[in-house]
Write an enzyme that holds these catalytic residues in place. Structure first.
Site, short mmCIF file in Angstrom:
data_model
loop_
_atom_site.label_atom_id
_atom_site.label_comp_id
_atom_site.label_asym_id
_atom_site.label_seq_id
_atom_site.Cartn_x
_atom_site.Cartn_y
_atom_site.Cartn_z
N ARG A 1 0.82 -1.23 0.00
CA ARG A 1 0.00 0.00 0.00
C ARG A 1 0.85 1.28 0.00
NH1 ARG A 1 -5.79 -1.43 0.48
NH2 ARG A 1 -5.50 -3.49 -0.35
N SER B 1 -10.64 0.34 2.73
CA SER B 1 -9.93 0.11 3.99
C SER B 1 -9.44 1.46 4.53
CB SER B 1 -8.71 -0.78 3.78
OG SER B 1 -9.08 -2.02 3.28
N GLU C 1 -4.87 4.70 5.98
CA GLU C 1 -4.50 4.48 4.58
C GLU C 1 -4.84 5.67 3.67
OE1 GLU C 1 -5.73 0.90 2.53
OE2 GLU C 1 -4.44 1.54 0.92
#
Ligand code: EPU
Length: 337
Positions: free
Chosen positions: A163, A236, A332
């Protein structure tokens, strides 16, 4: 046509559905890019926006926003081993995956139904169901807005990690992703290791096709994850934390059910969704926002939320996980401030 930044609402430009006003321009033609370099040198900085599906937007961001709407997909090259497919940054990611399958260029089906654009995909190195985008990238055509020229970056130049990429870190606002090239092997191999795929009823046959996997991934995502068009969310909201092996072993003694995934570098990835659920936040609301009842990693806007509501909930969840497990969760989505 030169790019013109004007004061606009960002409400429909972010999938969390947060209200905001900012100076924004829409990039629809690569010929407009050279004029942007001056905007980047100005002191506000530039925020490059794709589909707005991984962003928390503050009420009145000070940065100028460039929404990338460049369109186009083509078979760029064909080698004996690969289809090399090039897509412009503003293409819808899911539309692109669907198009590739229809053309007979499989390989991206595990990443079906991820919201956002092609250009945003490498920024956070999107990944799902056993595949990360850096595994199928050939190269990325970018504009270095600081230096004022176009260049081609290869995966080794991009600092890809879970990520993460150089585009998300120090390079944010400097590198404008224009086109992304994918290397899709002609000798297609199904990726079926992810537990949800192994368990899916439609994938129990001997030889699943790319379209079977695509359909199964779409089905799993639709069952677990809220549709941002119906319930505002940014997917997420936290990364799955990577912790040292010793800490993971201690946690496993105390919490035998903990979901853990040892990594090649010796660290252990923990399932943040499990940690959040155990910390009591699954399906729980705080004001107009909450953590989703089917996947507690997803922060949802039940209507009328602002950036401050999101940040208050995120902080409460982070604190609860820290208190119970001693593990720090990292947000995130990026902040547009
Ligand atoms: N789990 C719980 N409770 C929850 C959620 C998950 O106990 O509320 C457990 C599950 O039972 C499972 C484990 O945690 O044992 C992992 O759950 P899941 O397979 O749903 O995957 P994840 O690690 O929670 C990641 C990605 C998702 C991606 C899936 C599938 C991150 C931050 N998220 O989620 O990405 O779809 O794997 O590959 O890595 C996104 O980025 O928006 C996103 C949805």
């Amino acid at each position: 046509m030169p790019l013109i930044f004007s004061d606009q609402s960002l409400l429909r430009c972010n999938t969390l559905g947060l209200p905001a006003q900012a100076a924004m321009a829409v990039l629809a033609d690569e010929a407009q890019i050279p004029s942007l370099c001056d905007a980047v040198k100005s002191d506000q900085g530039l925020f490059i926006l794709g589909g707005g599906s991984n962003v928390v937007v503050q009420d009145s961001p000070r940065r100028q926003v460039l929404r990338v709407a460049l369109q186009g997909v083509r078979l760029w090259q064909e080698t004996p081993e690969h289809w090399l497919v090039e897509a412009s940054a503003g293409e819808s990611w899911h539309g692109f995956v669907t198009h590739c399958l229809a053309q007979g260029w499989p390989g991206l089906e595990n990443l079906a139904l991820i919201p956002g654009t092609v250009g945003a995909a490498p920024v956070q190195n999107i990944g799902a169901y056993g595949l990360e985008i850096d595994q199928c990238l050939h190269s990325i055509v970018v504009w270095d807005l600081q230096a004022g020229h176009e260049c081609v970056l290869h995966p080794a130049d991009c600092g890809f990690a879970y990520r993460d990429s150089r585009f998300k870190r120090a390079g944010a606002g400097r590198w404008l992703i224009v086109r992304v090239r994918f290397a899709l092997p002609k000798a297609w191999v199904p990726r079926l290791d992810y537990p949800d795929l192994q368990a899916h009823p439609a994938l129990q046959e001997d030889k699943p096709t790319p379209k079977d996997i695509y359909a199964a991934v779409c089905d799993i995502r639709r069952r677990k994850l809220p549709d941002p068009a119906v319930l505002g969310n940014a997917g997420s909201f936290f990364k799955n934390p990577l912790v040292p092996a010793e800490l993971a072993a201690t946690l496993r003694q105390r919490f035998p059910d903990i979901r853990w995934y040892p990594q090649a570098d010796g660290q252990v990835k923990l399932a943040a969704g499990w940690l959040i659920e155990q910390a009591g936040w699954k399906g729980r609301r705080l004001g107009p926002v909450g953590m989703h009842q089917h996947q507690s990693l997803v922060l949802v806007n039940y209507g009328g939320a602002r950036a401050a509501d999101v940040q208050t909930l995120a902080q409460a969840v982070r604190q609860a996980v820290q208190d119970r497990f001693g593990v720090c969760l990292e947000q995130e989505p990026v902040l547009l401030d």
